[in-house]
Design a protein around this motif. Structure first.
Motif, PDB file in Angstrom:
ATOM      1  N   ILE A   1      -7.278 -18.196 -19.289  1.00 47.32           N
ATOM      2  CA  ILE A   1      -6.664 -17.436 -20.381  1.00 47.32           C
ATOM      3  C   ILE A   1      -5.188 -17.196 -20.068  1.00 47.32           C
ATOM      4  N   GLU A   2      -4.905 -16.780 -18.819  1.00 48.24           N
ATOM      5  CA  GLU A   2      -3.510 -16.618 -18.415  1.00 48.24           C
ATOM      6  C   GLU A   2      -2.750 -17.938 -18.560  1.00 48.24           C
ATOM      7  N   GLY A   3      -3.382 -19.035 -18.144  1.00 49.76           N
ATOM      8  CA  GLY A   3      -2.709 -20.336 -18.189  1.00 49.76           C
ATOM      9  C   GLY A   3      -2.368 -20.787 -19.593  1.00 49.76           C
ATOM     10  N   THR A   4      -3.280 -20.555 -20.547  1.00 46.61           N
ATOM     11  CA  THR A   4      -2.953 -20.942 -21.931  1.00 46.61           C
ATOM     12  C   THR A   4      -1.809 -20.094 -22.470  1.00 46.61           C
ATOM     13  N   ALA A   5      -1.750 -18.827 -22.050  1.00 46.59           N
ATOM     14  CA  ALA A   5      -0.636 -17.971 -22.477  1.00 46.59           C
ATOM     15  C   ALA A   5       0.672 -18.426 -21.839  1.00 46.59           C
ATOM     16  N   LEU A   6       0.643 -18.762 -20.558  1.00 43.52           N
ATOM     17  CA  LEU A   6       1.851 -19.222 -19.874  1.00 43.52           C
ATOM     18  C   LEU A   6       2.338 -20.546 -20.464  1.00 43.52           C
ATOM     19  N   HIS A   7       1.416 -21.447 -20.783  1.00 40.44           N
ATOM     20  CA  HIS A   7       1.791 -22.711 -21.429  1.00 40.44           C
ATOM     21  C   HIS A   7       2.405 -22.433 -22.800  1.00 40.44           C
TER      22      HIS A   7
ATOM     23  N   ASP B   1     -12.070  -7.510 -19.111  1.00 42.25           N
ATOM     24  CA  ASP B   1     -11.086  -6.510 -19.508  1.00 42.25           C
ATOM     25  C   ASP B   1     -10.673  -5.621 -18.332  1.00 42.25           C
ATOM     26  N   GLN B   2     -11.404  -5.719 -17.220  1.00 41.27           N
ATOM     27  CA  GLN B   2     -11.041  -4.955 -16.027  1.00 41.27           C
ATOM     28  C   GLN B   2     -10.128  -5.740 -15.089  1.00 41.27           C
ATOM     29  N   TYR B   3      -9.928  -7.031 -15.390  1.00 43.11           N
ATOM     30  CA  TYR B   3      -9.054  -7.852 -14.548  1.00 43.11           C
ATOM     31  C   TYR B   3      -7.605  -7.448 -14.766  1.00 43.11           C
ATOM     32  N   ARG B   4      -6.819  -7.589 -13.714  1.00 40.79           N
ATOM     33  CA  ARG B   4      -5.395  -7.275 -13.791  1.00 40.79           C
ATOM     34  C   ARG B   4      -4.571  -8.558 -13.667  1.00 40.79           C
ATOM     35  N   ALA B   5      -3.391  -8.533 -14.220  1.00 42.39           N
ATOM     36  CA  ALA B   5      -2.513  -9.707 -14.204  1.00 42.39           C
ATOM     37  C   ALA B   5      -2.357 -10.246 -12.790  1.00 42.39           C
ATOM     38  N   GLY B   6      -2.626 -11.544 -12.624  1.00 43.03           N
ATOM     39  CA  GLY B   6      -2.373 -12.210 -11.350  1.00 43.03           C
ATOM     40  C   GLY B   6      -3.330 -11.878 -10.231  1.00 43.03           C
ATOM     41  N   GLN B   7      -4.381 -11.083 -10.483  1.00 39.52           N
ATOM     42  CA  GLN B   7      -5.216 -10.618  -9.381  1.00 39.52           C
ATOM     43  C   GLN B   7      -6.049 -11.729  -8.752  1.00 39.52           C
ATOM     44  N   THR B   8      -6.336 -12.795  -9.515  1.00 41.01           N
ATOM     45  CA  THR B   8      -7.220 -13.835  -8.974  1.00 41.01           C
ATOM     46  C   THR B   8      -6.530 -14.702  -7.929  1.00 41.01           C
ATOM     47  N   GLY B   9      -5.189 -14.777  -7.988  1.00 42.44           N
ATOM     48  CA  GLY B   9      -4.485 -15.700  -7.109  1.00 42.44           C
ATOM     49  C   GLY B   9      -4.602 -17.145  -7.553  1.00 42.44           C
ATOM     50  N   LEU B  10      -5.145 -17.366  -8.747  1.00 42.35           N
ATOM     51  CA  LEU B  10      -5.297 -18.717  -9.290  1.00 42.35           C
ATOM     52  C   LEU B  10      -4.208 -19.005 -10.324  1.00 42.35           C
ATOM     53  N   LEU B  11      -3.768 -20.250 -10.359  1.00 38.50           N
ATOM     54  CA  LEU B  11      -2.844 -20.715 -11.388  1.00 38.50           C
ATOM     55  C   LEU B  11      -3.526 -21.879 -12.088  1.00 38.50           C
ATOM     56  N   ARG B  12      -3.854 -21.695 -13.366  1.00 38.83           N
ATOM     57  CA  ARG B  12      -4.687 -22.654 -14.109  1.00 38.83           C
ATOM     58  C   ARG B  12      -3.886 -23.295 -15.223  1.00 38.83           C
ATOM     59  N   LEU B  13      -3.650 -24.623 -15.116  1.00 34.46           N
ATOM     60  CA  LEU B  13      -2.952 -25.346 -16.176  1.00 34.46           C
ATOM     61  C   LEU B  13      -3.954 -25.828 -17.221  1.00 34.46           C
ATOM     62  N   SER B  14      -3.502 -25.905 -18.466  1.00 35.17           N
ATOM     63  CA  SER B  14      -4.400 -26.153 -19.609  1.00 35.17           C
ATOM     64  C   SER B  14      -4.371 -27.602 -20.063  1.00 35.17           C
ATOM     65  N   TRP B  15      -4.455 -28.530 -19.132  1.00 36.39           N
ATOM     66  CA  TRP B  15      -4.345 -29.959 -19.460  1.00 36.39           C
ATOM     67  C   TRP B  15      -5.690 -30.673 -19.513  1.00 36.39           C
ATOM     68  N   ASP B  16      -6.777 -29.949 -19.659  1.00 31.56           N
ATOM     69  CA  ASP B  16      -8.100 -30.574 -19.624  1.00 31.56           C
ATOM     70  C   ASP B  16      -8.278 -31.623 -20.721  1.00 31.56           C
ATOM     71  N   ASN B  17      -7.542 -31.489 -21.799  1.00 33.04           N
ATOM     72  CA  ASN B  17      -7.576 -32.470 -22.894  1.00 33.04           C
ATOM     73  C   ASN B  17      -6.204 -33.108 -23.080  1.00 33.04           C
ATOM     74  N   GLY B  18      -5.411 -33.128 -21.998  1.00 34.43           N
ATOM     75  CA  GLY B  18      -4.061 -33.657 -22.091  1.00 34.43           C
ATOM     76  C   GLY B  18      -3.067 -32.600 -22.536  1.00 34.43           C
ATOM     77  N   ASP B  19      -1.817 -33.011 -22.681  1.00 35.43           N
ATOM     78  CA  ASP B  19      -0.742 -32.093 -23.080  1.00 35.43           C
ATOM     79  C   ASP B  19      -0.216 -32.495 -24.451  1.00 35.43           C
ATOM     80  N   ARG B  20      -0.310 -31.579 -25.406  1.00 35.43           N
ATOM     81  CA  ARG B  20       0.195 -31.832 -26.758  1.00 35.43           C
ATOM     82  C   ARG B  20       1.675 -31.516 -26.865  1.00 35.43           C
ATOM     83  N   THR B  21       2.106 -30.410 -26.249  1.00 36.50           N
ATOM     84  CA  THR B  21       3.500 -29.971 -26.283  1.00 36.50           C
ATOM     85  C   THR B  21       3.776 -29.232 -24.971  1.00 36.50           C
ATOM     86  N   VAL B  22       4.901 -29.512 -24.308  1.00 35.08           N
ATOM     87  CA  VAL B  22       6.071 -30.247 -24.738  1.00 35.08           C
ATOM     88  C   VAL B  22       6.161 -31.622 -24.073  1.00 35.08           C
TER      89      VAL B  22
END
Length: 526
Positions: free
Chosen positions: A386-392, A338-359
């Motif tokens: 968490i950011e990546g699932t929201a962005l997806h 809860d102390q993390y700020r948006a974008g502070q990690t410098g990481l971009l994480r895509l949520s394809w660990d189980n494939g892509d359902r949509t789109v």
């Protein structure tokens, strides 16, 4: 007191809730069952029908005891389940195998063949499920089973979705032709729609594979919305559950669709049912085709409206995997996020660990994390995930809006939002919209509402929702965080389509530099 039972079959457990027409939720109990995986085959995921029914008995008996409710007081029982979770049966409705669970991904080749042939033959049904048939859906799983179980084919009489199989079992139905099938399940996962007379033509199915010759007749049976009755509770199962025989069992549906109803979904809402995966549910009077979604189906959520389904194949699963690799659990690893700020990690994480359902609808994709350096931690990755699932999810919401789905409110339902305020805040910031979260768990409230309709307690879904659905807590977007995500989102979208869509080429040379610059700006403003 007018009491009903709402049942939710999830991936690892079943939950039974008793609802009173005046007081609402009386109590909830759950019981677990194993998910069968194979270390040598990550696509394998099955579950026993007997294990699930035994868990239902345990949970029902427990909630009756804990609430001091007599089983004779329960006027109806309704159930939702995972899907597409498919079970083949013989002529007496006996399972020939375990359920191919929703997260069983062995049927990729079959799904690709269905998609290719459907487009070659201009099959209208393929356009109503987003243009791509998924490996998670019914016909692909049934064909995979037929191809890989030659010793059982002679006894194959039909196949059923999880929700229809459980309802038939409770009602004592022993003839496959007598089972009422869910319009929600058939419409979203089996290419069914009354527009073209139900399922695809038998000629199409036979051309797909001769093993499917005659299968259309085997899949017959009334396909109905959930304001219809599947049957009545048999004496055998009434005795096991501790209920009275003869109470109505409405036609079932998928868990996410009824969770949306339980979360208070109305026309103009989009509900993110966030759990192991995410199902995204909307409904309205319009029936526009939307590329890449999991179906546009009349009556699949609300019997009088057209339902739209989309989603992410992994969310909670990703969080669990990150924590497990770090030798801990999600709750522990989340401390301090809860102390993390948006974008502070410098990481971009895509949520394809189980494939892509949509789109994109591609199971062959894998998880991607960009921007690693030598001091990043597992906690950094968890926040980026968490950011990546929201962005997806934002990509999906924009696709739905582009094709006419009204999005007036966004509701985060499911198990995770109930216990993770930080995730809800990130979603609100990424969407730059308020996110509503039910103040109490909505799981199995939706099934209870349909049980109340079956018992004649309420005249409409809306009337039942007004009495049964919990109030919402509201997470408002933070302007500073939303501004950061307005910079991150175009980067995420470019990577998403460049890696996931064969037809998209995009220069990505600036992505890593941009991530570092955004992270540096965030740190400087702290």
């Amino acid at each position: 007191m007018r009491i009903v039972a709402g049942v939710d079959f999830g991936t690892l457990s079943t939950r039974v809730t008793l609802l009173d027409a005046e007081r609402g939720r009386l109590g909830t109990a759950s019981a677990s069952y194993p998910l069968h995986r194979r270390r040598d085959d990550p696509d394998y995921a099955t579950q026993s029908h007997d294990d699930q029914m035994n868990a239902l008995v345990e949970a029902m008996r427990q909630v009756l005891k804990e609430t001091g409710t007599s089983g004779d007081q329960v006027e109806a029982i309704a159930l939702d389940t995972t899907g597409s979770s498919v079970i083949p049966v013989d002529a007496k409705m006996q399972p020939l195998d375990e359920y191919y669970l929703w997260c069983d991904h062995r049927a990729l080749r079959e799904a690709q063949q269905i998609t290719a042939l459907a487009h070659q033959r201009n099959l209208e049904a393929i356009e109503w499920c987003g243009g791509v048939y998924s490996h998670e859906w019914g016909w692909a799983k049934l064909l995979h089973w037929l191809r890989h179980n030659p010793d059982k084919r002679a006894n194959f009489a039909s196949a059923f979705e999880h929700c229809d199989m459980v309802a038939a079992t409770l009602c004592g139905i022993t003839d496959p032709a007598g089972v009422k099938r869910s319009a929600c399940a058939m419409g979203h996962k089996w290419l069914w729609n009354p527009r073209w007379g139900g399922y695809p033509p038998q000629a199409f199915l036979t051309e797909l594979d001769p093993l499917l010759d005659g299968v259309r007749d085997k899949m017959q049976g009334e396909v109905l919305t959930s304001d219809n009755i599947a049957g009545h509770l048999s004496p055998e199962w009434a005795a096991k559950l501790g209920l009275k025989a003869g109470i109505p069992v409405p036609v079932g549906a998928f868990d996410a669709h009824w969770d949306a109803i339980g979360a208070g979904c109305r026309e103009g809402d989009v509900v993110n049912v966030v759990g192991t995966s995410t199902c995204i549910i909307a409904m309205g009077h319009a029936a526009n085709l939307i590329p890449g979604v999991c179906g546009v189906v009349p009556g699949s959520v609300h019997p009088a409206l057209t339902g739209v389904e989309a989603g992410l194949s992994a969310v909670g699963d990703i969080f669990e995997a990150i924590a497990k690799r770090a030798g801990t659990d999600v709750r522990t690893l989340s401390q301090g996020l809860d102390q993390y700020r948006a974008g502070q990690t410098g990481l971009l994480r895509l949520s394809w660990d189980n494939g892509d359902r949509t789109v994109l609808v591609k199971s062959e994709l894998g998880g991607i994390t960009l921007g690693w350096n030598l001091i990043h931690t597992a906690q950094d990755e968890l926040f980026a995930a968490i950011e990546g699932t929201a962005l997806h999810t934002r990509i999906i919401l924009e696709r739905m809006a582009e094709y006419g789905v009204p999005i007036e409110r966004v509701i985060n339902a499911g198990g995770i939002p109930q216990n993770n305020a930080m995730l809800n805040q990130v979603y609100a910031n990424v969407f730059n919209k308020p996110v509503l979260v039910p103040a109490a768990p909505p799981t199995s409230i939706g099934s209870g509402i349909f049980a109340q309709l079956a018992a004649g307690i309420f005249p409409s879904i809306e009337a039942a929702q007004q009495k049964m659905c919990p109030e919402h807590n509201v997470f408002m977007p933070d302007p500073k965080a939303a501004a950061v995500y307005e910079k991150l989102y175009p980067l995420f979208r470019r990577v998403y389509f460049a890696f996931g869509d064969d037809g998209v080429t995009s220069a990505l040379g600036d992505i890593l530099r941009s991530l570092r610059e955004i992270a540096a700006e965030v740190r400087a403003q702290a």
